[in-house]
Design a protein around this motif. Structure first.
Motif, PDB file in Angstrom:
ATOM      1  N   VAL A  41       9.231  -0.702  -1.257  1.00  0.00           N
ATOM      2  CA  VAL A  41       7.508  -1.607  -1.492  1.00  0.00           C
ATOM      3  C   VAL A  41       6.184  -0.918  -1.266  1.00  0.00           C
ATOM      4  O   VAL A  41       6.139  -0.127  -0.135  1.00  0.00           O
ATOM      5  CB  VAL A  41       7.794  -2.962  -1.407  1.00  0.00           C
ATOM      6  CG1 VAL A  41       9.158  -3.504  -2.231  1.00  0.00           C
ATOM      7  CG2 VAL A  41       7.696  -2.987   0.329  1.00  0.00           C
ATOM      8  N   ALA A  42       4.845  -1.418  -2.590  1.00  0.00           N
ATOM      9  CA  ALA A  42       3.626  -0.759  -2.409  1.00  0.00           C
ATOM     10  C   ALA A  42       3.368  -1.459  -1.114  1.00  0.00           C
ATOM     11  O   ALA A  42       2.967  -0.997  -0.066  1.00  0.00           O
ATOM     12  CB  ALA A  42       3.283  -1.169  -3.463  1.00  0.00           C
ATOM     13  N   ALA A  47       5.788  -8.489   0.030  1.00  0.00           N
ATOM     14  CA  ALA A  47       6.988  -8.263  -0.401  1.00  0.00           C
ATOM     15  C   ALA A  47       7.735  -9.505   0.837  1.00  0.00           C
ATOM     16  O   ALA A  47       8.584 -10.098   0.486  1.00  0.00           O
ATOM     17  CB  ALA A  47       7.864  -6.802   0.062  1.00  0.00           C
ATOM     18  N   VAL A  48       7.935  -9.305   2.575  1.00  0.00           N
ATOM     19  CA  VAL A  48       8.410  -9.823   2.810  1.00  0.00           C
ATOM     20  C   VAL A  48       7.931 -11.885   3.094  1.00  0.00           C
ATOM     21  O   VAL A  48       8.549 -12.324   2.018  1.00  0.00           O
ATOM     22  CB  VAL A  48       7.691 -10.006   4.907  1.00  0.00           C
ATOM     23  CG1 VAL A  48       8.022 -10.353   5.778  1.00  0.00           C
ATOM     24  CG2 VAL A  48       8.577  -7.967   4.896  1.00  0.00           C
ATOM     25  N   ALA A  99      10.268  -5.305   6.237  1.00  0.00           N
ATOM     26  CA  ALA A  99       9.936  -6.119   7.414  1.00  0.00           C
ATOM     27  C   ALA A  99       9.201  -4.940   8.438  1.00  0.00           C
ATOM     28  O   ALA A  99       8.691  -4.750   9.158  1.00  0.00           O
ATOM     29  CB  ALA A  99      10.819  -7.116   8.417  1.00  0.00           C
ATOM     30  N   THR A 100      10.445  -4.084   8.206  1.00  0.00           N
ATOM     31  CA  THR A 100      10.187  -2.739   8.817  1.00  0.00           C
ATOM     32  C   THR A 100       8.905  -2.114   8.966  1.00  0.00           C
ATOM     33  O   THR A 100       8.408  -1.978   9.617  1.00  0.00           O
ATOM     34  CB  THR A 100      11.745  -2.136   8.650  1.00  0.00           C
ATOM     35  OG1 THR A 100      12.834  -2.970   9.126  1.00  0.00           O
ATOM     36  CG2 THR A 100      12.019  -0.994   9.520  1.00  0.00           C
ATOM     37  N   ARG A 101       8.845  -2.078   7.209  1.00  0.00           N
ATOM     38  CA  ARG A 101       7.605  -0.895   7.440  1.00  0.00           C
ATOM     39  C   ARG A 101       6.387  -1.616   7.591  1.00  0.00           C
ATOM     40  O   ARG A 101       5.115  -0.774   7.991  1.00  0.00           O
ATOM     41  CB  ARG A 101       7.596  -0.625   5.991  1.00  0.00           C
ATOM     42  CG  ARG A 101       8.640   0.030   5.785  1.00  0.00           C
ATOM     43  CD  ARG A 101       8.548   0.850   4.575  1.00  0.00           C
ATOM     44  NE  ARG A 101       7.309   1.623   3.500  1.00  0.00           N
ATOM     45  CZ  ARG A 101       7.040   0.820   2.605  1.00  0.00           C
ATOM     46  NH1 ARG A 101       7.422   0.357   1.170  1.00  0.00           N
ATOM     47  NH2 ARG A 101       5.311   1.190   2.262  1.00  0.00           N
ATOM     48  N   ALA A 102       6.445  -3.260   7.542  1.00  0.00           N
ATOM     49  CA  ALA A 102       5.298  -3.896   8.385  1.00  0.00           C
ATOM     50  C   ALA A 102       4.726  -3.972   9.376  1.00  0.00           C
ATOM     51  O   ALA A 102       3.564  -3.975   9.323  1.00  0.00           O
ATOM     52  CB  ALA A 102       5.452  -5.139   7.405  1.00  0.00           C
TER      53      ALA A 102
END
Length: 170
Positions: A41-42, A47-48, A99-102
């Motif tokens: 997701v961008a 997204a979360v 969430a991991t990316r955020a």
């Protein structure tokens, strides 16, 4: 929602233990596909938030459809519930990956802790759903409680964080 769907499947087919593998496989396949999607997701924080709201909508939709689900039988029930638990897995799977990316520090720094928190929360939710919510409130009531809890977390995720003020020593 996953546990209530499994219990509704038991009502529809008369047995859960025989076909538990089908439901678990559907959930895990959905979680894997959701995780793949969530990793790309961008805007991961957005997204979360959106995926948390989607889980509210999914629980409410399951509650609305509960009377129809109770009438499903045989292969019709197997197909529907396999797809439903796949979606029940895909939404948090995508949310977990996003969430991991955020979170600052990147996936390597947070993945283990985030995964542990996710599994602990899921196990406590499954325990509470099967031992407290469904016996006390029924399948529909349990879905409404879950929708309310997810609505609360969605609200917390969407509200802007208040900046912390440094404490004054002295």
């Amino acid at each position: 929602t996953q546990v209530v769907l499994m219990l509704a499947f038991q009502v529809a087919t008369g047995a859960l233990y025989r076909e538990l593998g089908l439901l678990v496989a559907g959930f895990l396949a959905g979680a894997a596909l959701g995780s793949l999607a969530g990793a790309w997701v961008a805007r991961p924080l957005r997204a979360v938030q959106v995926l948390d709201g989607a889980q509210v909508a999914f629980a409410v939709l399951a509650w609305v459809l509960l009377p129809i689900l109770a009438d499903l039988r045989g292969d019709q029930a197997r197909v529907f519930f396999s797809l439903a638990v796949a979606l029940a897995g895909a939404l948090p799977g995508a949310q977990f990956a996003a969430a991991t990316r955020a979170i600052a520090g990147g996936p390597g720094a947070v993945a283990g802790s985030l995964y542990a928190a996710d599994l602990l929360g899921a196990s406590l939710a499954a325990l509470a759903t099967s031992t407290l919510l469904v016996p006390a409130l029924g399948l529909g009531g349990a879905l409404l409680v879950m929708a309310g809890l997810k609505a609360a977390t969605t609200t917390a995720l969407v509200l802007p964080a208040r900046p912390s003020r440094p404490s004054r020593a002295g």
